[in-house]
Design an enzyme around this catalytic site. Structure first.
Site, mmCIF file in Angstrom:
data_model
loop_
_atom_site.group_PDB
_atom_site.id
_atom_site.type_symbol
_atom_site.label_atom_id
_atom_site.label_comp_id
_atom_site.label_asym_id
_atom_site.label_seq_id
_atom_site.Cartn_x
_atom_site.Cartn_y
_atom_site.Cartn_z
ATOM 1 N N ASP A 175 -39.388 15.503 29.199
ATOM 2 C CA ASP A 175 -38.312 14.759 29.622
ATOM 3 C C ASP A 175 -38.888 13.541 29.134
ATOM 4 O O ASP A 175 -40.136 14.269 28.505
ATOM 5 C CB ASP A 175 -38.147 13.551 30.589
ATOM 6 C CG ASP A 175 -36.847 13.290 30.879
ATOM 7 O OD1 ASP A 175 -35.450 13.616 29.915
ATOM 8 O OD2 ASP A 175 -37.216 11.801 31.318
ATOM 9 N N THR A 219 -31.784 18.179 21.200
ATOM 10 C CA THR A 219 -31.398 17.197 21.487
ATOM 11 C C THR A 219 -30.867 16.186 21.111
ATOM 12 O O THR A 219 -29.650 15.891 20.967
ATOM 13 C CB THR A 219 -32.520 16.216 22.911
ATOM 14 O OG1 THR A 219 -32.834 17.524 24.118
ATOM 15 C CG2 THR A 219 -31.329 15.126 23.710
ATOM 16 N N GLN A 243 -27.467 13.513 35.362
ATOM 17 C CA GLN A 243 -27.729 14.898 35.189
ATOM 18 C C GLN A 243 -26.345 16.034 35.998
ATOM 19 O O GLN A 243 -25.392 17.378 35.127
ATOM 20 C CB GLN A 243 -28.442 15.907 36.107
ATOM 21 C CG GLN A 243 -29.772 16.891 35.099
ATOM 22 C CD GLN A 243 -29.770 16.458 33.652
ATOM 23 O OE1 GLN A 243 -30.740 15.587 33.672
ATOM 24 N NE2 GLN A 243 -29.872 17.724 32.498
ATOM 25 N N ASN A 271 -39.431 13.170 21.723
ATOM 26 C CA ASN A 271 -38.738 14.329 21.108
ATOM 27 C C ASN A 271 -37.511 14.874 20.581
ATOM 28 O O ASN A 271 -36.658 15.202 19.566
ATOM 29 C CB ASN A 271 -38.819 15.413 22.045
ATOM 30 C CG ASN A 271 -38.598 16.782 21.855
ATOM 31 O OD1 ASN A 271 -36.372 16.798 22.176
ATOM 32 N ND2 ASN A 271 -38.510 17.707 21.131
ATOM 33 N N LYS A 320 -33.514 16.310 39.023
ATOM 34 C CA LYS A 320 -34.576 15.725 37.847
ATOM 35 C C LYS A 320 -36.097 15.176 39.089
ATOM 36 O O LYS A 320 -35.822 15.371 39.928
ATOM 37 C CB LYS A 320 -33.756 14.193 37.497
ATOM 38 C CG LYS A 320 -35.286 13.790 36.398
ATOM 39 C CD LYS A 320 -34.285 14.361 35.125
ATOM 40 C CE LYS A 320 -34.887 13.643 34.308
ATOM 41 N NZ LYS A 320 -34.527 13.743 32.817
#
Ligand code: NDP
Length: 446
Positions: free
Chosen positions: A167, A210, A112, A241, A127
């Site tokens: 996530d 995303t 990240q 997603n 995270k």
């Protein structure tokens, strides 16, 4: 890797983090590609930038007790790794999946840092997550878990300190429950989480970001190499997603998505996947992908995930989870004519798979660049929250598109500058690293 300094850093990482193979894998990949930078920049070695970068700034592990629908106490483990704050407040998602342990959260937090840097927005790397499995739980159970999780986490986060997001396993429902509990505990309404519902501070286009961003990046990569999505056969793994909106944008670009999966198996539909059916099964009913056969009996369903990579395709978009493409699957893709892999999931390719991509001269868009659209749009959600206004879908989507084009260009030019033209993995690592490294050096040994 030949550089003695990097070898010693990696040896230390391996000793200090034994038992965390995903974390070691992520660090190894980055350090290997940083070799030419480190050789050119002794000042960064002197400032101990890499030694510091591989150690998280703060690691929080906590108990998450909650009561299930039978009145029984359940206990999960919660994590938040605040990895690096050199360029902005910590930012990164929360993963809820039974496979979660410290090593997974650390690898995701480490990745990240570079991803957030590539977006050009001021966000540090973090995270979090838990080994809680939302699958098969009632809404009430999920709510009680999320409230308990936030009852500890709230004291460690804040809109200028650390802003978590979704996530795997954490979607709009979970973010809503966590936001509600944060608000109640702190007695304040702030943009402390992203991925919020549109009625309470969420950003339009965050849900799509995303998957759309992955296709914007892939489109640039294809264009730069004289190709396009038009008429191509595409495999998208996963059906969450990222996968759903990657499918949507790839189809809009003229591609035909022929296969998708969940953790039980995959469907193959030669006519092109009917995305409306997938959305109904996954987003509305929260059921298994196998149900797709009820809508399209002519499609096929196969148990197990790995076989999806043996279906002939032109472009592969892994959007499920880490290490889902191993060397053998990569060989199968190459043998069947696949020429491009772009990663929606985080670290979905094993080191052996990446080797196969390079050996076969396939185009390879690495996760930290290709899937950065999610966190970039989270950054845009933070901006809107700070300004107390909201932009239209088109405004956000246009900004996202611009960011993804720039990320591709940054990867392309960094790779070229360091003598690895076309190696977007090296380009992403180097471009992401340099901004963070300069900031760490400038801020002294902290
Ligand atoms: P979701 O929970 O919405 O979907 C995950 C999908 O992957 C589901 O179809 C799930 O199947 C499948 N999956 C999960 N674990 C496994 C496994 N161990 N083996 C096979 N399939 C699995 O998550 P997202 O779509 O949000 O995330 C997918 C990937 O994208 C992750 O790697 C995540 O870190 C990454 N990512 C997500 C971002 C975001 O904005 N959401 C941003 C950047 C990266 P099942 O339903 O059966 O569990």
């Amino acid at each position: 890797m030949k550089n003695a300094y990097l070898i010693s850093v990696l040896d230390n990482v391996k000793k200090r983090n034994a038992g965390e193979p995903e974390f070691i894998q992520a660090v190894t990949e980055v350090l290997e590609t940083l070799e030419p930078v480190i050789e050119k920049r002794p000042d960064l070695v002197e400032a101990g930038v890499v030694d510091r970068l591989v150690e998280p700034e703060r690691q929080i592990i906590f108990r998450v007790p909650w009561v299930d629908d039978n009145g029984k106490v359940q206990v999960n483990r919660g994590f938040r790794i605040q990895y690096n704050s050199a360029i902005g407040p910590y930012k990164g998602g929360i993963r809820l999946h039974p496979s979660v342990y410290l090593g997974i959260i650390k690898f995701l937090g480490f990745e990240q840092i570079f991803k957030n840097s590539l977006t050009t927005l001021p966000m540090g790397g973090a995270k979090g997550g838990s080994d809680f499995d939302p699958k098969g739980k009632s809404d009430g159970e999920v709510m009680r878990f999320c409230q308990s999780f936030m009852t500890e986490l709230y004291r460690h986060i804040g809109p200028d300190l650390d802003v978590p997001a979704g996530d795997i396993g954490t979607g709009a429902r979970e973010i809503g429950f966590m936001f509600g509990q944060y608000k109640r505990l702190k007695n304040e309404f702030t943009g402390v989480l992203t991925g919020k519902g549109l009625t309470y501070g969420g950003s339009l286009a965050r849900t799509q970001a995303t998957g759309y961003g992955l296709c914007y990046f892939t489109n640039e990569m294809l264009k730069a190499n004289g190709k396009s999505f038009e008429g191509q056969r595409v495999i998208v793994s996963g059906s969450g997603n990222v996968a759903i909106y990657a499918n949507e944008k790839a189809t809009e670009y003229g591609a035909k998505v022929i296969a998708m999966s969940d953790s039980n198996g995959y469907i193959y539909d030669e006519n092109g996947i009917d995305l409306a059916a997938i959305k109904q099964i996954k987003e509305v009913e929260r059921k298994r992908i196998k149900e797709y056969l009820n809508y399209h009996p002519e499609a096929t369903y196969t148990e197990g995930c790995k076989g999806i990579w043996t279906i002939p395709c032109d472009i592969a978009l892994p959007c499920a989870t880490q290490n889902e493409i191993d060397g053998e699957s990569a060989e199968a893709l190459a043998k069947n004519g696949c020429y491009a892999v772009a990663e929606g999931a985080n670290m979905p390719s094993t080191p052996e798979a990446i080797e196969v991509y390079f050996k076969n001269k396939m185009l390879y868009g690495p996760a930290k660049a290709a899937n950065a659209g999610g966190v970039a749009t989270s950054g845009l959600e933070m901006s809107q929250n700070s300004q107390r206004l909201s932009w239209t879908f088109e405004e956000v989507d246009e900004k996202l598109h611009g960011i993804m084009i720039n990320i591709f260009k940054a990867c392309e030019s960094a790779a070229k500058e360091y003598g690895m033209e076309g190696n977007y993995m090296a380009g992403a690592n180097i471009a992401g690293f340099l901004k963070v490294a300069e900031s760490m050096k400038a801020q002294g040994c902290v």
